[in-house]
Design a protein around this motif. Structure first.
Motif, PDB file in Angstrom:
ATOM      1  N   THR A   1       0.814  -1.222   0.000  1.00 19.67           N
ATOM      2  CA  THR A   1       0.000   0.000   0.000  1.00 19.67           C
ATOM      3  C   THR A   1       0.847   1.272   0.000  1.00 19.67           C
ATOM      4  O   THR A   1       0.362   2.331   0.368  1.00 19.67           O
ATOM      5  CB  THR A   1      -0.937   0.001   1.219  1.00 19.67           C
TER       6      THR A   1
ATOM      7  N   ARG B   1       2.316   2.698  -2.712  1.00 16.26           N
ATOM      8  CA  ARG B   1       2.428   3.398  -3.992  1.00 16.26           C
ATOM      9  C   ARG B   1       1.070   3.880  -4.532  1.00 16.26           C
ATOM     10  O   ARG B   1       0.903   4.085  -5.725  1.00 16.26           O
ATOM     11  CB  ARG B   1       3.084   2.490  -5.035  1.00 16.26           C
ATOM     12  N   PHE B   2       0.122   4.088  -3.651  1.00 16.39           N
ATOM     13  CA  PHE B   2      -1.172   4.595  -4.105  1.00 16.39           C
ATOM     14  C   PHE B   2      -1.006   5.975  -4.749  1.00 16.39           C
ATOM     15  O   PHE B   2      -0.116   6.740  -4.362  1.00 16.39           O
ATOM     16  CB  PHE B   2      -2.153   4.696  -2.930  1.00 16.39           C
ATOM     17  N   PRO B   3      -1.865   6.306  -5.716  1.00 17.46           N
ATOM     18  CA  PRO B   3      -1.745   7.604  -6.407  1.00 17.46           C
ATOM     19  C   PRO B   3      -2.291   8.757  -5.572  1.00 17.46           C
ATOM     20  O   PRO B   3      -3.265   9.424  -5.937  1.00 17.46           O
ATOM     21  CB  PRO B   3      -2.578   7.382  -7.675  1.00 17.46           C
TER      22      PRO B   3
ATOM     23  N   SER C   1      -1.228  12.314  -3.345  1.00 19.58           N
ATOM     24  CA  SER C   1      -0.206  13.316  -3.069  1.00 19.58           C
ATOM     25  C   SER C   1      -0.266  13.823  -1.632  1.00 19.58           C
ATOM     26  O   SER C   1       0.698  14.387  -1.124  1.00 19.58           O
ATOM     27  CB  SER C   1      -0.347  14.503  -4.023  1.00 19.58           C
TER      28      SER C   1
ATOM     29  N   GLY D   1      -7.221  11.197  -5.714  1.00 15.36           N
ATOM     30  CA  GLY D   1      -6.276  10.110  -5.502  1.00 15.36           C
ATOM     31  C   GLY D   1      -6.752   9.137  -4.429  1.00 15.36           C
ATOM     32  O   GLY D   1      -6.575   7.922  -4.553  1.00 15.36           O
TER      33      GLY D   1
ATOM     34  N   SER E   1      -7.647   5.177  -4.970  1.00 11.97           N
ATOM     35  CA  SER E   1      -6.951   4.177  -4.165  1.00 11.97           C
ATOM     36  C   SER E   1      -7.936   3.268  -3.434  1.00 11.97           C
ATOM     37  O   SER E   1      -7.698   2.059  -3.304  1.00 11.97           O
ATOM     38  CB  SER E   1      -6.026   4.875  -3.162  1.00 11.97           C
TER      39      SER E   1
ATOM     40  N   SER F   1       1.981   5.904   1.360  1.00 11.61           N
ATOM     41  CA  SER F   1       1.136   6.716   0.473  1.00 11.61           C
ATOM     42  C   SER F   1       0.756   8.035   1.134  1.00 11.61           C
ATOM     43  O   SER F   1      -0.422   8.347   1.345  1.00 11.61           O
ATOM     44  CB  SER F   1      -0.115   5.928   0.051  1.00 11.61           C
TER      45      SER F   1
ATOM     46  N   ASN G   1       0.004   1.187  -8.348  1.00 10.96           N
ATOM     47  CA  ASN G   1      -0.373   2.588  -8.493  1.00 10.96           C
ATOM     48  C   ASN G   1      -1.627   2.764  -9.335  1.00 10.96           C
ATOM     49  O   ASN G   1      -2.192   3.842  -9.401  1.00 10.96           O
ATOM     50  CB  ASN G   1       0.804   3.360  -9.126  1.00 10.96           C
ATOM     51  N   SER G   2      -2.067   1.685  -9.978  1.00  9.85           N
ATOM     52  CA  SER G   2      -3.215   1.772 -10.879  1.00  9.85           C
ATOM     53  C   SER G   2      -3.857   0.402 -11.032  1.00  9.85           C
ATOM     54  O   SER G   2      -3.256  -0.633 -10.698  1.00  9.85           O
ATOM     55  CB  SER G   2      -2.774   2.279 -12.254  1.00  9.85           C
TER      56      SER G   2
ATOM     57  N   GLU H   1      -1.712  -1.851 -13.261  1.00 10.51           N
ATOM     58  CA  GLU H   1      -0.607  -2.532 -12.582  1.00 10.51           C
ATOM     59  C   GLU H   1      -1.118  -3.711 -11.762  1.00 10.51           C
ATOM     60  O   GLU H   1      -0.482  -4.767 -11.719  1.00 10.51           O
ATOM     61  CB  GLU H   1       0.130  -1.543 -11.676  1.00 10.51           C
TER      62      GLU H   1
ATOM     63  N   ASN I   1       9.906  11.027  -5.203  1.00  7.22           N
ATOM     64  CA  ASN I   1       9.456  12.249  -5.879  1.00  7.22           C
ATOM     65  C   ASN I   1      10.572  12.956  -6.644  1.00  7.22           C
ATOM     66  O   ASN I   1      10.410  14.112  -7.044  1.00  7.22           O
ATOM     67  CB  ASN I   1       8.820  13.235  -4.900  1.00  7.22           C
TER      68      ASN I   1
END
Length: 500
Positions: A14, A16-18, A20, A27, A31, A53, A245-246, A249, A317
């Motif tokens: 968990t 690498r969830f999209p 920020s 996001g 997720s 994340s 992340n998606s 994936e 980042n």
């Protein structure tokens, strides 16, 4: 039978969830749907840390869990250093459960054991392990596990202690030769094994052609699938963790592992291990170069430098410059996995040549060592440089209050190093965090404050500790300069993280 045997061959990471940050509504929603889909597709093991994340992973899981009736298991991770006592461990687990809306977590994880010394501290009377035993007796957890980044010999000793029912290990094409004895030991003692970093932290995905040797006839030229199947092939391995992340994936990882391996797993392991040992310029981890008369950890350095053979992946980042990305790959392995941080950047090598004479791969070890120390100077990767940085930022500045933003691994390290270098400070430490779940909580004996309290608390300086989101945090704190608060970053532009 291993405690992990019932789980699907793919576990969900968990980290690498999209997302920020806490205000990234889109996001967070993406997720939540990602986790829900993973559980509906049969993934039963979910690996979560409270910092994952952008600190939002527990919140995402809470919402996703409410949208499914399928079975799942989660981790509650407690790291030595941030927690030291049994009571610390309990408080940390209670925070996890509250954040995820759960009454219990199946797996307690002693998080990130770097060496045998840390393991011994965890096991001390009144320590973290004792806290885990109490939690298990009370039914708040079911199993006591760990995640390990220690040297292989230390890991084997920990396995032989039989105190952990399961463990998470880093295993991939990059470290296969070195880690094979560890997996053999886990199999011997029937210790559950979850594999993290099966793609070498992104290195394999970024260098598919280089690692194409991993593909067998039935992998259809898909290097990522071959690498994932290799990580799962050893009989000790119960499942492989993949951070996604998606949805794309997630589906790709599932397609590699949800069906039986098209190649006999042991034949796959043997075939690939032969190729790994033949990679040109690749350190196989044999350690024949050890025994430097100057105390240089040559085998540690050479193994980590394997990362420099491949195009660097974007990390923390950072997408550029290329030198920084290479150095992040190198020093992450040296610090996080090996615990190596030189006192100074002065290369102690006397060019006796002993290491090169013993190298089975005929590698230019003396040149590699010199280059590593040069990179350490360039990125301030030394104890001396960290002392100088804290002196520059904090020492004898006349401050009354210094804020650290956010609290956690970085802030704990800063406080510890300041005390080690300069003694007790003349100023008061304050801790801040943007996560509402942390506000009002005690962390290492200090209250965690929200940013809205900055005008009332009026620290002289707020030091942005986090590396991954340092610019975002710095920009968000700019508004408090009108109250006379200085804002500074811990890390310089060319620097690698103090904590990985």
């Amino acid at each position: 039978m291993s405690i992990f045997k019932e789980h699907s061959p793919l576990g969900l990471g968990t980290g690498r969830f999209p997302i920020s940050g806490p205000n990234d509504t889109k996001g967070i929603e993406q997720s939540i749907e990602l986790v829900r889909n993973a559980i509906e597709r049969g993934i039963t093991y979910i690996d979560v840390g409270y910092t994952y994340s952008a600190g939002m992973a527990p919140t995402v899981l809470k919402e996703a869990f409410q949208q499914t009736k399928k079975p799942f298991s989660v981790t509650a991770k407690v790291m030595y250093g941030q927690c030291q006592t049994a009571d610390d461990a309990r408080k940390q687990v209670e925070l996890y459960l509250k954040a995820m809306g759960l009454e219990k977590a199946r797996y307690f994880v002693c998080w990130t054991i770097w060496n045998y010394r840390i393991f011994e501290n965890i096991m001390k009377k009144g320590g973290i392990y004792e806290g885990a035993l109490r939690l298990k007796e009370e039914g708040l957890i079911d199993h006591i596990c760990c995640s390990l980044h220690a040297p292989p010999n230390d890991i084997i000793k920990i396995i032989e202690s039989r105190v952990f029912e399961g463990m998470t290990l880093s295993y991939s094409l990059l470290n296969a030769a070195e880690m094979l004895p560890v997996l053999d030991a886990a199999y011997k003692y029937d210790t559950g094994v979850a594999i993290m970093n099966p793609l070498g932290g992104g290195v394999i995905a970024q260098n598919k052609d280089y690692f194409s040797f991993a593909c067998g006839e039935k992998d259809n030229g898909n290097t990522i699938h071959a690498a994932l199947r290799f990580a799962k092939a050893h009989p000790a391995v119960d499942f492989v963790l993949c951070g996604v992340n998606s949805t794309e994936e997630l589906e790709d990882s599932l397609s590699a592992l949800e069906k039986p391996d098209p190649e006999n797993p042991m034949e796959r392991s043997n075939r690939i291990m032969e190729s790994v040992t033949e990679l040109k310029g690749f350190c196989t981890g044999c350690k024949y170069c050890d025994g430097c008369p100057q105390g240089i950890p040559t085998s540690v350095i050479m193994k980590a430098r394997n990362a420099l053979l491949f195009s660097p992946a974007a990390s923390y980042n950072r997408t550029e410059p290329e030198d920084l990305l290479y150095n992040i790959q190198l020093f992450r392995l040296l610090l996080h996995d090996e615990g190596w941080l030189p006192e100074t950047a002065e290369n102690p090598c006397i060019k006796c040549g002993k290491c090169e004479k013993q190298c089975t791969q005929s590698l230019k070890i003396m040149d590699a060592v010199a280059d590593t120390y040069r990179r350490a100077q360039q990125t301030h990767f030394t104890k001396e440089a960290r002392r100088n940085r804290l002196m520059e930022l904090l020492y004898e500045k006349g401050y009354q209050k210094v804020g650290l933003y956010p609290n956690g691994g970085f802030s704990n390290l800063i406080i510890r190093l300041y005390q080690e270098f300069f003694g007790e400070p003349e100023f008061e430490w304050l801790q801040f965090n943007s996560d509402p779940k942390m506000w009002g909580q005690m962390a290492d004996g200090r209250m965690v404050h929200g940013p809205s309290e900055i005008p009332d608390l009026r620290p002289d300086l707020i030091l942005v500790c986090n590396y991954r989101f340092d610019q975002d945090i710095f920009d968000s704190l700019h508004q408090y300069k009108k109250y006379g608060v200085k804002i500074a970053k811990l890390h310089r532009p060319e620097e690698t993280p103090w904590v990985f």
